[in-house]
Design a protein around this motif. Structure first.
Motif, PDB file in Angstrom:
ATOM      1  N   TYR A  83      -4.502  58.653  28.455  1.00 20.55           N
ATOM      2  CA  TYR A  83      -5.133  59.581  28.842  1.00 20.55           C
ATOM      3  C   TYR A  83      -4.732  60.054  30.107  1.00 20.55           C
ATOM      4  CZ  TYR A  83      -7.275  55.961  31.672  1.00 20.55           C
ATOM      5  OH  TYR A  83      -7.713  54.856  32.365  1.00 20.55           O
ATOM      6  N   PHE A  84      -5.121  61.235  30.540  1.00 11.68           N
ATOM      7  CA  PHE A  84      -4.759  61.594  31.884  1.00 11.68           C
ATOM      8  C   PHE A  84      -5.882  62.368  32.583  1.00 11.68           C
ATOM      9  CE2 PHE A  84      -3.986  65.566  29.722  1.00 11.68           C
ATOM     10  CZ  PHE A  84      -4.318  66.816  30.652  1.00 11.68           C
ATOM     11  N   THR A  85      -6.021  62.711  33.992  1.00  7.04           N
ATOM     12  CA  THR A  85      -6.747  63.256  34.722  1.00  7.04           C
ATOM     13  C   THR A  85      -6.178  63.945  35.696  1.00  7.04           C
ATOM     14  OG1 THR A  85      -7.213  61.279  36.194  1.00  7.04           O
ATOM     15  CG2 THR A  85      -8.776  61.522  34.458  1.00  7.04           C
ATOM     16  N   ASN A  86      -6.995  65.259  36.217  1.00  7.49           N
ATOM     17  CA  ASN A  86      -6.320  66.094  37.390  1.00  7.49           C
ATOM     18  C   ASN A  86      -6.949  65.850  38.494  1.00  7.49           C
ATOM     19  OD1 ASN A  86      -8.390  67.688  36.531  1.00  7.49           O
ATOM     20  ND2 ASN A  86      -7.274  69.050  35.365  1.00  7.49           N
ATOM     21  N   PRO A  87      -6.384  66.405  39.541  1.00  6.98           N
ATOM     22  CA  PRO A  87      -7.117  66.390  40.852  1.00  6.98           C
ATOM     23  C   PRO A  87      -8.474  67.008  40.815  1.00  6.98           C
ATOM     24  CG  PRO A  87      -4.959  67.274  41.211  1.00  6.98           C
ATOM     25  CD  PRO A  87      -5.259  67.136  39.766  1.00  6.98           C
ATOM     26  N   GLY A  88      -9.570  66.257  41.717  1.00  9.71           N
ATOM     27  CA  GLY A  88     -10.904  66.933  41.807  1.00  9.71           C
ATOM     28  C   GLY A  88     -11.865  66.086  41.409  1.00  9.71           C
ATOM     29  N   HIS A  89     -11.697  65.123  40.480  1.00  8.18           N
ATOM     30  CA  HIS A  89     -12.776  64.416  39.554  1.00  8.18           C
ATOM     31  C   HIS A  89     -13.196  63.279  40.293  1.00  8.18           C
ATOM     32  CE1 HIS A  89     -12.234  67.218  36.303  1.00  8.18           C
ATOM     33  NE2 HIS A  89     -11.349  67.075  36.371  1.00  8.18           N
ATOM     34  N   TYR A  90     -14.428  62.783  40.189  1.00  8.30           N
ATOM     35  CA  TYR A  90     -14.950  61.327  40.538  1.00  8.30           C
ATOM     36  C   TYR A  90     -14.620  60.508  39.473  1.00  8.30           C
ATOM     37  CZ  TYR A  90     -17.051  63.247  44.969  1.00  8.30           C
ATOM     38  OH  TYR A  90     -17.214  63.928  46.050  1.00  8.30           O
ATOM     39  N   LYS A  91     -14.233  59.352  39.887  1.00  8.32           N
ATOM     40  CA  LYS A  91     -13.516  58.336  38.819  1.00  8.32           C
ATOM     41  C   LYS A  91     -13.903  56.763  39.386  1.00  8.32           C
ATOM     42  CE  LYS A  91      -9.065  58.860  38.027  1.00  8.32           C
ATOM     43  NZ  LYS A  91      -7.704  59.271  38.176  1.00  8.32           N
ATOM     44  N   SER A  92     -13.960  56.364  38.427  1.00  5.08           N
ATOM     45  CA  SER A  92     -13.961  54.872  38.689  1.00  5.08           C
ATOM     46  C   SER A  92     -13.652  53.970  37.235  1.00  5.08           C
ATOM     47  CB  SER A  92     -15.214  54.107  38.948  1.00  5.08           C
ATOM     48  OG  SER A  92     -16.414  54.386  37.837  1.00  5.08           O
ATOM     49  N   TYR A  93     -12.953  52.631  37.310  1.00 12.51           N
ATOM     50  CA  TYR A  93     -12.399  52.068  36.165  1.00 12.51           C
ATOM     51  C   TYR A  93     -12.679  50.560  36.299  1.00 12.51           C
ATOM     52  CZ  TYR A  93      -8.584  51.370  39.735  1.00 12.51           C
ATOM     53  OH  TYR A  93      -8.073  50.800  40.672  1.00 12.51           O
ATOM     54  N   ASN A  94     -12.729  49.885  35.285  1.00 11.60           N
ATOM     55  CA  ASN A  94     -12.917  48.435  35.242  1.00 11.60           C
ATOM     56  C   ASN A  94     -11.902  48.073  34.190  1.00 11.60           C
ATOM     57  OD1 ASN A  94     -14.033  46.374  33.132  1.00 11.60           O
ATOM     58  ND2 ASN A  94     -14.990  45.771  35.118  1.00 11.60           N
ATOM     59  N   TRP A  95     -11.118  46.675  34.651  1.00 12.98           N
ATOM     60  CA  TRP A  95     -10.313  46.109  33.618  1.00 12.98           C
ATOM     61  C   TRP A  95     -10.683  44.837  33.460  1.00 12.98           C
ATOM     62  CZ3 TRP A  95      -7.504  49.397  31.371  1.00 12.98           C
ATOM     63  CH2 TRP A  95      -7.051  50.551  31.826  1.00 12.98           C
ATOM     64  N   HIS A  96     -10.569  44.333  32.488  1.00 14.09           N
ATOM     65  CA  HIS A  96     -10.894  42.814  32.271  1.00 14.09           C
ATOM     66  C   HIS A  96      -9.914  42.089  31.610  1.00 14.09           C
ATOM     67  CE1 HIS A  96     -13.117  44.981  28.827  1.00 14.09           C
ATOM     68  NE2 HIS A  96     -12.575  43.949  28.250  1.00 14.09           N
ATOM     69  N   LYS A  97      -8.817  42.815  31.007  1.00 12.11           N
ATOM     70  CA  LYS A  97      -7.369  42.118  30.452  1.00 12.11           C
ATOM     71  C   LYS A  97      -6.370  43.094  30.880  1.00 12.11           C
ATOM     72  CE  LYS A  97      -5.108  40.566  26.263  1.00 12.11           C
ATOM     73  NZ  LYS A  97      -5.187  40.341  25.116  1.00 12.11           N
ATOM     74  N   ILE A  98      -5.231  42.881  31.287  1.00  9.79           N
ATOM     75  CA  ILE A  98      -4.265  43.605  31.448  1.00  9.79           C
ATOM     76  C   ILE A  98      -2.754  42.880  30.947  1.00  9.79           C
ATOM     77  CG2 ILE A  98      -2.847  45.075  33.109  1.00  9.79           C
ATOM     78  CD1 ILE A  98      -5.208  45.480  34.618  1.00  9.79           C
ATOM     79  N   GLU A  99      -1.976  43.140  29.929  1.00 12.89           N
ATOM     80  CA  GLU A  99      -0.655  42.810  29.636  1.00 12.89           C
ATOM     81  C   GLU A  99       0.141  43.802  30.092  1.00 12.89           C
ATOM     82  OE1 GLU A  99       0.193  40.001  28.964  1.00 12.89           O
ATOM     83  OE2 GLU A  99      -2.026  39.172  29.144  1.00 12.89           O
ATOM     84  N   GLU A 100       0.164  45.134  29.441  1.00  9.46           N
ATOM     85  CA  GLU A 100       1.034  46.219  29.816  1.00  9.46           C
ATOM     86  C   GLU A 100       0.309  47.387  29.732  1.00  9.46           C
ATOM     87  OE1 GLU A 100       4.524  48.665  27.753  1.00  9.46           O
ATOM     88  OE2 GLU A 100       5.096  46.463  27.941  1.00  9.46           O
ATOM     89  N   ILE A 101      -0.081  48.036  31.040  1.00  7.51           N
ATOM     90  CA  ILE A 101      -0.701  49.237  31.252  1.00  7.51           C
ATOM     91  C   ILE A 101      -0.014  49.861  32.384  1.00  7.51           C
ATOM     92  CG2 ILE A 101      -2.988  50.417  31.783  1.00  7.51           C
ATOM     93  CD1 ILE A 101      -4.359  48.039  31.086  1.00  7.51           C
TER      94      ILE A 101
END
Length: 311
Positions: A83-101
């Protein structure tokens, strides 16, 4: 929202430093960054604050799990997500497992200087208000993995041609995104009335400054002109842009002016006086003062530094 509105970042390093995340691997000399989020998030789960970035983000989830929020859109991130986002949006994220991102961030200036000067004409989906994420099969995802790993390799090399090489590889990546996700993309059918107003403003802003830069028109548009084009009152247009993007319409116009000025200054054959005239400045001194106010460099010094960096 008042506290959240303060969390506005112009680049990824600025964001990571504020969040207390490792930022040593991010080169602050270029408006581009790429890295594996596993190298950043040593402690999981991780929940970010709400923030608004003034740059593009592309995320490629080969193996990881989390949740992502962009304005009103909330979705789970699973293996195979892009996915992608462009400038100007309010964002937040949560990660509970990361191997390759892998995360790629870049500015509009980088896109125009190193990827494609008419980037939004070639890839109109980059102006979309909110793009739904896609989950690909492992075979389809591997095509993107090969590209972002090549881009990462060049980012780490620091060669004199790094930005140009990355730019060309990124064109291929965008073409793959266009091929897989948005070959039938039509922005007219996306979103509600407010979203359509924002998309039309962005499209018109981009076209207008492209025409200015090419010398096809002589007068820079005012807010009134953008409002008239959509049969709107300028105050209504300004409110919609501010509410939907988090940035005043004047900021959008200023950032576009500077972006186009930077792109034109990359071309050493165009006189600075001509650039000022193309961008709607009646005097080159007004343009020089304007450019220095927003970049910290005079147009002359900016051009000299670019020539030195590419020679």
């Amino acid at each position: 929202m008042k506290d959240e509105e303060k969390l506005i970042f112009n680049n990824l390093k600025e964001q990571y430093i504020h969040f207390g995340l490792p930022a040593d691997g991010i080169d602050e000399k270029t408006d581009f960054a790429i890295h594996n989020l596993k190298d950043v998030h040593a402690i999981l789960p991780y929940q970010s604050l709400i923030f608004r970035p003034n740059f593009f983000s592309f995320v490629f989830v080969k193996n990881g799990y989390g949740r992502y929020t962009t304005d009103e859109l909330v979705f789970d991130t699973v293996p195979g997500t892009i996915y992608f986002t462009n400038p100007g949006h309010y964002k937040s994220y949560n990660w509970h497992k990361i191997e390759e991102i892998y995360l790629i961030t870049l500015s509009e200036s980088f896109l125009k200087e190193n990827v494609h000067k008419d980037i939004f004409e070639e890839f109109p989906f980059l102006l979309a208000e909110t793009v739904q994420p896609r989950v690909l099969s492992s075979d389809a995802f591997s095509e993107f993995e090969q590209l972002y790993l090549l881009i990462n390799k060049e980012y780490q090399n620091h060669s004199a041609y790094r930005n140009r090489i990355i730019g060309n590889l990124f064109v291929v990546l965008l073409l793959k995104i266009k091929e897989y996700f948005w070959k039938d993309y039509n922005p007219i059918y996306e979103g509600n009335r407010s979203s359509q107003i924002v998309k039309e403003f962005k499209r018109m802003l981009e076209k207008h400054y492209r025409d200015l830069g090419n010398g096809l028109i002589e007068k820079a548009y005012r807010v009134q002109d953008y409002a008239d084009a959509q049969s709107l009152h300028p105050n209504y247009l300004s409110n919609v842009i501010k509410i939907k993007t988090g940035k005043p319409i004047g900021t959008w116009i200023t950032e576009k002016t500077i972006s186009e000025a930077r792109a034109l200054l990359q071309n050493s054959t165009i006189a600075i006086k001509e650039i000022a005239y193309r961008l709607g400045f009646s005097e080159s001194t007004h343009f020089s003062n304007y450019f220095k106010k927003h970049t910290g460099l005079s147009p002359v010094l900016f051009r000299k530094q670019h020539i030195a960096a590419t020679s």
